[in-house]
Design an enzyme around this catalytic site. Structure first.
Site, PDB file in Angstrom:
ATOM      1  N   HIS A  27      -9.118  -2.542  22.868  1.00 21.02           N
ATOM      2  CA  HIS A  27      -9.909  -1.682  22.185  1.00 21.02           C
ATOM      3  C   HIS A  27     -11.379  -2.416  21.942  1.00 21.02           C
ATOM      4  CE1 HIS A  27      -5.681  -1.033  21.163  1.00 21.02           C
ATOM      5  NE2 HIS A  27      -6.080   0.137  20.793  1.00 21.02           N
ATOM      6  N   HIS A 261     -12.560   3.780  22.149  1.00 23.21           N
ATOM      7  CA  HIS A 261     -11.680   3.186  21.271  1.00 23.21           C
ATOM      8  C   HIS A 261     -10.789   2.318  21.717  1.00 23.21           C
ATOM      9  CE1 HIS A 261      -9.243   2.760  17.857  1.00 23.21           C
ATOM     10  NE2 HIS A 261      -8.060   3.025  18.552  1.00 23.21           N
ATOM     11  N   GLU A 410       4.470   0.815  -4.530  1.00 21.92           N
ATOM     12  CA  GLU A 410       5.058   0.019  -3.870  1.00 21.92           C
ATOM     13  C   GLU A 410       4.533  -0.719  -2.654  1.00 21.92           C
ATOM     14  OE1 GLU A 410       8.124   2.248  -6.426  1.00 21.92           O
ATOM     15  OE2 GLU A 410       6.186   2.844  -5.244  1.00 21.92           O
ATOM     16  N   HIS A 472      17.935   8.671  -5.513  1.00 23.27           N
ATOM     17  CA  HIS A 472      17.965   7.366  -6.216  1.00 23.27           C
ATOM     18  C   HIS A 472      19.359   6.401  -5.715  1.00 23.27           C
ATOM     19  CE1 HIS A 472      14.676   8.793  -8.143  1.00 23.27           C
ATOM     20  NE2 HIS A 472      14.483   7.770  -9.107  1.00 23.27           N
TER      21      HIS A 472
END
Length: 602
Positions: A27, A261, A410, A472
């Site tokens: 890249h 890129h 998280e 859950h």
């Protein structure tokens, strides 16, 4: 700036282009666009040393856009970190020191493994948090033992990924003034102009997070870049510098285009780049002596800075002699020696109790033994039982606190945990419900890849959370984590095994550990022992040679023991297997003593 500065930037660009071209893979876009900003950082601003590479108070540089690794490798070569021109020629080749994305622990000078975009932003935030905490603990008037900055460079992709927003929201809340983000703003992504998917006011977002923001209108103006960084360094907030660049800068056929890129420029385009930069188009991997002398002179500045710090630190240990012991507890601690024979750590009551509660007890004993032990949860400490009593909360008002409040974030929590571990001196944990390990898994992979023994406290295991419904209920998560290489999963059945799990987690040097804990109370099992440290052992033996072996872990061990009682006329051995990962590391003789190969009914 002098002509040699501009020539050094041009040399870096040509070196990056040659590196990618030789590999026929890579890249070049980011390295060409960001070469000027990276050079100013490494040559004019950062305190770092190719000679003292593990200096604890060095500035950290994280390339969050890890695909632009040729830029980092070029800098590591020029600034005496041990990478050779031959290493650059081996870019992206098997077993080379210059892999496609930077790998911590593999290449000297690489501060973090950065592949998933945005991950570096979270790890940089963690490093800044570690610096703030260690500074609060160790610094004294006139003795800035810890005053390092963390710099992170990334682009549009890093800012699109949600993990960066999670991390920066927390960084602003915590007022991490030693965190400086450089945004390679070129308005190009793989699919074309960022306008197709990304039109937000990025600086407005960063201001809302609590950052000071700065703009460099010309990403090739060395003086403008230096001025912006110097302003950011005196801010009392984390800083965000938008550096407006051109992807593929200097390559007429590719500059400003998405094709710059992620593919080599092509031989003729590399030659044209060098002509544009005023370099010899016929030379590859060419660095003039003038450039080497320039970067060597800049390293002399760093050596002076290091010597001043080292003299100050030596005087600090004399003036504050009581800090010598504390320093050893942070940077020279032997977790095995302290925990192995600590009677209080291994104590437990003979009563039914959830392993999350037992874990909370163990953690609070550990925090008394190790002042460098800290961590937190994703807004779940009352449920995961991970609050450390009487050691305060880490906040913008109290960086000495050892309880980290990550909020409901998280993935960033785990990336930040990695960053804290990478900074050095601290032992940390992260925590959430086991089912939400899905959110932490991408950063847990990086823990494993980097050999970071980050601790994962994952509670509410198994069917004990049935009333919350399927969202859950962790079902496939155990298999997913167990499948990850270099990642120990430990699922204890009672107090003895919970303590063993924490012992293994604390003493692990190169492997992260997940402690998978129950919400419901579990009885203390008679045959439970420290043999759990081997990952698997006989917890309930039969008379004579077993006909059947029942293997269980966690809350199912009790069920296995009870099931054995109800089956009559069969010789049944019950094996507790809290960690398949640890068990597989034992000798063949031991493994076969627990699971004899001739006994197939298991």
């Amino acid at each position: 700036m002098e002509a040699v500065d501009r020539k050094t930037v041009s040399t870096i660009r040509a070196l990056c282009a040659d590196t990618v071209e030789k590999a026929n893979s890579g890249h070049p876009g980011l390295p060409l666009g960001s070469a000027a900003a990276a050079y100013i950082l490494w040559g004019k601003v950062m305190k770092h040393s190719g000679t003292h590479r593990k200096w604890v108070n060095r500035d950290r540089f994280i390339l969050s856009g890890g695909h632009g690794s040729s830029l980092l490798y070029s800098l590591l070569h020029l600034y005496n970190y041990g990478l050779t021109i031959e290493d650059l020629r081996q870019f992206r080749q098997l077993d080379s020191l210059t892999p496609g994305h930077p790998e911590y622990g593999h290449t000297v000078g690489v501060e973090a493994t950065t592949g998933p975009l945005g991950a570096g932003m979270a790890m940089a935030t963690g490093m800044a948090m570690a610096q703030a905490h260690l500074a609060a603990i160790f610094n004294r008037p006139g003795y800035p033992v810890f005053d390092s900055f963390t710099y992170v460079l990334g682009g549009d992709g890093c800012l699109m990924e949600g993990i960066s927003s999670e991390a920066f929201s927390l960084a602003g809340t915590l007022k991490l003034e030693k965190l400086i983000v450089l945004y390679d703003s070129n308005n190009i992504s793989i699919e074309g102009s960022t306008d197709i998917a990304f039109r937000e006011d990025v600086q407005g977002r960063m201001k809302a997070f609590g950052f000071d923001t700065f703009t460099v209108e010309d990403g090739d103006d060395l003086d403008e870049i230096l001025s912006a960084i110097n302003q950011a360094r005196v801010s009392q907030k984390p800083a965000f510098i938008e550096v407006k660049t051109r992807i593929g800068k200097g390559c007429p056929a590719k500059e400003g285009k998405a094709s710059a890129h992620g593919e080599p420029l092509g031989e003729e385009n590399v030659r044209e780049l060098k002509r544009t930069l005023g370099l010899d188009e016929d030379r590859t991997f060419a660095i003039d002596e003038e450039v080497y002398l320039n970067t060597a002179k800049q390293q002399e500045r760093s050596e002076v800075i290091y010597k001043i710090w080292k003299d100050m630190f030596d005087d600090y240990l004399v003036t504050y002699s009581e800090m010598k012991k504390l320093w050893k507890q942070y940077f020279e601690v032997d977790y095995n020696k302290v925990l192995e024979n600590d009677v209080e750590f291994w104590k437990f009551e003979n009563k039914p109790e959830s392993t999350r509660n037992l874990s909370g007890t163990a953690m609070n004993r550990i925090k008394e033994l190790f002042p460098n032990f800290m961590g937190g949860s994703a807004d779940l400490a009352p449920s995961t039982k991970t609050y450390l009593n009487k050691v305060g909360d880490f906040s913008a008002e109290n960086y000495r606190g050892r309880n980290l409040h990550y909020g409901v974030r998280e993935q960033a929590m785990t990336g930040i945990g990695n960053g804290i571990m990478l900074y050095g001196g601290l032992k940390t944990f992260v925590s959430t419900f086991f089912v939400f390990s899905d959110y932490v898994k991408p950063m847990a992979r990086l823990s494993a890849l980097m050999n970071l023994p980050l601790i994962y406290v994952l509670t509410h295991d198994s069917i004990g959370v049935g009333e919350d419904g399927p969202t859950h209920e962790p079902v496939e998560q155990l298999t997913m984590l167990r499948a990850m290489p270099n990642f120990n999963v430990f699922r204890p059945c009672d107090a003895q095994e919970t303590n063993a799990g924490w012992y293994l987690a604390m003493t692990s040097k190169t492997t992260p550990t997940a402690l998978v804990l129950s919400r419901q109370n579990l009885p203390q099992i008679k045959g439970s022992s420290r043999e759990a440290l081997k990952g698997g052992y006989v917890i309930d033996e039969c008379e004579g040679t077993p006909e059947i072996i029942i293997i269980a872990s966690g809350s199912e061990v009790t069920l296995a023991v009870e099931a054995k009682k109800r089956i009559r006329g069969k010789a049944i051995r019950v094996v507790s297997m809290p960690s398949m990962d640890i068990f597989k590391q034992q000798s063949r003789e031991y493994r076969e003593s627990i699971l004899p190969p001739g006994i197939e009914k298991r």
